[in-house]
Design a protein around this motif. Sequence first.
Motif, PDB file in Angstrom:
ATOM      1  N   LEU A  35       0.429   0.326   0.534  1.00 15.20           N
ATOM      2  CA  LEU A  35      -0.299   0.280   1.801  1.00 15.20           C
ATOM      3  C   LEU A  35       0.510   0.886   2.938  1.00 15.20           C
ATOM      4  N   SER A  36       1.819   0.696   2.895  1.00 10.37           N
ATOM      5  CA  SER A  36       2.670   1.209   3.972  1.00 10.37           C
ATOM      6  C   SER A  36       2.726   2.727   3.989  1.00 10.37           C
ATOM      7  N   GLU A  37       2.394   3.355   2.876  1.00 10.94           N
ATOM      8  CA  GLU A  37       2.483   4.810   2.768  1.00 10.94           C
ATOM      9  C   GLU A  37       1.139   5.500   2.990  1.00 10.94           C
ATOM     10  N   THR A  38       0.112   4.726   3.347  1.00 11.15           N
ATOM     11  CA  THR A  38      -1.223   5.297   3.546  1.00 11.15           C
ATOM     12  C   THR A  38      -1.821   4.780   4.847  1.00 11.15           C
ATOM     13  N   LYS A  39      -3.022   5.250   5.147  1.00  4.80           N
ATOM     14  CA  LYS A  39      -3.761   4.759   6.313  1.00  4.80           C
ATOM     15  C   LYS A  39      -4.792   3.715   5.903  1.00  4.80           C
ATOM     16  N   GLY A  40      -4.489   3.024   4.813  1.00  6.18           N
ATOM     17  CA  GLY A  40      -5.391   1.990   4.335  1.00  6.18           C
ATOM     18  C   GLY A  40      -6.009   2.368   3.004  1.00  6.18           C
ATOM     19  N   LEU A  41      -6.224   1.369   2.148  1.00  7.06           N
ATOM     20  CA  LEU A  41      -6.800   1.594   0.827  1.00  7.06           C
ATOM     21  C   LEU A  41      -7.835   0.525   0.522  1.00  7.06           C
ATOM     22  N   THR A  42      -8.848   0.891  -0.240  1.00  2.10           N
ATOM     23  CA  THR A  42      -9.831  -0.090  -0.683  1.00  2.10           C
ATOM     24  C   THR A  42      -9.263  -0.874  -1.867  1.00  2.10           C
ATOM     25  N   LEU A  43      -9.940  -1.944  -2.203  1.00  3.84           N
ATOM     26  CA  LEU A  43      -9.519  -2.749  -3.348  1.00  3.84           C
ATOM     27  C   LEU A  43      -9.503  -1.911  -4.625  1.00  3.84           C
ATOM     28  N   SER A  44     -10.538  -1.120  -4.824  1.00  3.24           N
ATOM     29  CA  SER A  44     -10.617  -0.288  -6.031  1.00  3.24           C
ATOM     30  C   SER A  44      -9.482   0.729  -6.075  1.00  3.24           C
ATOM     31  N   GLU A  45      -9.153   1.327  -4.921  1.00  2.00           N
ATOM     32  CA  GLU A  45      -8.067   2.307  -4.866  1.00  2.00           C
ATOM     33  C   GLU A  45      -6.724   1.665  -5.170  1.00  2.00           C
ATOM     34  N   LEU A  46      -6.509   0.475  -4.625  1.00  2.00           N
ATOM     35  CA  LEU A  46      -5.260  -0.238  -4.899  1.00  2.00           C
ATOM     36  C   LEU A  46      -5.151  -0.625  -6.363  1.00  2.00           C
TER      37      LEU A  46
END
Length: 222
Positions: A35-46
């Motif tokens: 999460l710290s390396e992106t601008k946010g992720l969905t549950l499926s993406e994580l």
Amino acid sequence: MTQPRPRGRPRAFHDKTDQNTVRALDRAMGLLTALSETKGLTLSELAALSNQSPATVYRVLITLQGHDIVELEEEAQRWHVGPGAFRIGSGFLRRTNVAERSRGAMQALMRATGETANLGVEDRDEVLFLTQVETHETIRAFFSPGTRGPMHCSGIGKALLAFLPAARVAAILKTQGLPGFTPRSITSETGLHADLDRTRARGYAIDDQERAEGMRCIAAPI
């Protein structure tokens, strides 16, 4: 003679096997890093990124959310690093005090050059950016606090490498290698050592589009 065990460490301190790690915590830290390396992720993406089931990832996220370590953007259903993580990370800056002490000098440097000023340290064989004073110019580079980068192709990284003991430099290169990012990246040890020699002679390092095309950096150790 037996060496005394450092305080705050158990007898199995040097045992890094699975029995001495908390796997759930390890998974949580992996998700937090993503999460710290992106601008946010969905549950499926994580879930896809971590190779875990959505149910497992969701339980971890809910636990972290309870401590404000992560937060959910309801409308987009994207997870982000939360304010609790910032408070915890601020403990590092309070301990080192270097970011606060450098602020005035960095602001003066930005005003004198018209360019962004960054402060970084070597951490786990990489450059860790601690703080930044942005220029007011339209075109500028941005490295948020906590950003990491390879040492061999950044101004700050080479400024640090040039004044580290030779054995420490060799260990970093063995671990990290010399990957190329642009045609100007230094990808041979001979070339890097020659560059570090020049850095020591003049007192500052130069990154000439070695990490990103069109971006140059000058850095000095303090």
